[in-house]
Design an enzyme around this catalytic site. Structure first.
Site, PDB file in Angstrom:
ATOM      1  N   ASP A 124      -1.872  14.156  28.570  1.00 34.49           N
ATOM      2  CA  ASP A 124      -0.750  14.189  27.902  1.00 34.49           C
ATOM      3  C   ASP A 124      -0.328  15.540  27.303  1.00 34.49           C
ATOM      4  O   ASP A 124      -1.237  16.158  26.556  1.00 34.49           O
ATOM      5  CB  ASP A 124      -0.313  12.884  27.027  1.00 34.49           C
ATOM      6  CG  ASP A 124       0.881  12.888  26.925  1.00 34.49           C
ATOM      7  OD1 ASP A 124       1.800  13.256  27.680  1.00 34.49           O
ATOM      8  OD2 ASP A 124       1.478  11.960  25.995  1.00 34.49           O
TER       9      ASP A 124
ATOM     10  N   ASN B 240       6.277   7.953  36.854  1.00 31.75           N
ATOM     11  CA  ASN B 240       6.764   9.657  36.930  1.00 31.75           C
ATOM     12  C   ASN B 240       7.624  10.132  37.882  1.00 31.75           C
ATOM     13  O   ASN B 240       8.224  11.000  37.956  1.00 31.75           O
ATOM     14  CB  ASN B 240       5.426  10.461  36.948  1.00 31.75           C
ATOM     15  CG  ASN B 240       4.443  10.439  35.829  1.00 31.75           C
ATOM     16  OD1 ASN B 240       3.346  10.650  35.895  1.00 31.75           O
ATOM     17  ND2 ASN B 240       5.239  10.390  34.646  1.00 31.75           N
TER      18      ASN B 240
END
Length: 248
Positions: free
Chosen positions: A21, A69
């Site tokens: 991340d 996503n």
């Protein structure tokens, strides 16, 4: 000082899972668009895979692209898919030379055909390697995986091939995407977020968690070693008491 020298080689987690991340925030800090951060993140992937081989981690799962996503802006998704295809194509030979076996988990049928092709070619090329197994979680979410496993089991019950009282946690294990891999002992998340974001919910039941403020493009070998050292300084009891662990 190289932190690798502080690692106990007799207590290396066999399987480490990472939520990579912070690529977008890293890019913003550097005045670039988000995809620039993803490009830089590839360098961290390369270095961490290498570190696994150096210290003896046998399995590395990277959360590369979640089912959620797909909801990102189309431009970013398209760029990510292009990056994924080009990266796999460029890195496959290098991974092969280093003895890395590539595997994938997730709803790969939802990926572009070009991506599926590159993945399969890399999987085939590296199939017999044994140094490190690199598992890419692509178009993956744990809720999707568990749902699919339940569907498979329900279909067996419906056909009369399986009785309800024969359904066990081991049967669930055997119907997961991860059935061929041991559960992770350590899960790392970069960028300061303290959640697991629908990642390996079933498999992380007894994993140790390590959260760091470091953004993924800056997460290199020394940061990786810090996570392993943190893991080694913990007592893993699996529901038992400290005294029981000590006596064993």
């Amino acid at each position: 000082m190289d932190l690798r020298d502080s690692i106990d080689k007799n207590n290396i987690p066999k399987h480490i899972a990472i939520i990579m991340d912070g690529n977008g925030r890293w890019a913003k800090q550097h005045g670039e668009d988000r995809i620039f951060g993803h490009h830089e993140g590839v360098n961290s992937v390369r270095e961490i895979v290498e570190a696994c081989g150096e210290v003896g981690v046998k399995y590395l799962t990277l959360y590369a692209f979640s089912t959620e996503n797909w909801n990102r802006p189309k431009e970013e998704v398209d760029a990510l898919m292009e990056l994924l295809v080009s990266t796999i194509s460029l890195e496959a030979q290098n991974l092969h030379k280093k003895g890395v076996r590539m595997q994938v988990i997730g709803d790969t049928a939802s990926l572009p055909a070009s991506c599926q092709k590159e993945l399969q070619e890399s999987i085939d090329l590296t199939a017999n390697n044994t140094t490190v197994t690199l598992i890419l979680a692509l178009s993956y979410s744990s809720k999707w995986e568990i749902t699919e496993a339940v569907k498979k089991i329900a279909a067996q019950v419906e056909k009369g091939e399986l009785k309800i009282n024969e359904i066990t946690s081991r049967l669930l294990d055997e119907n997961m995407n991860t059935k061929d891999f041991p559960d992770p002992e350590l899960m790392i998340r970069t960028s300061g977020e303290n959640r697991i974001s629908n990642f390996l919910l079933w498999q992380l039941a007894y994993a140790e968690f390590y959260f760091t403020e470091v953004l993924w493009p800056d997460f290199r070998k020394q940061e990786f070693y810090k996570a392993i050292i943190s893991y080694q300084n913990r007592e893993r009891r699996f529901g038992k008491t400290s005294e029981q662990i000590s006596n064993n």
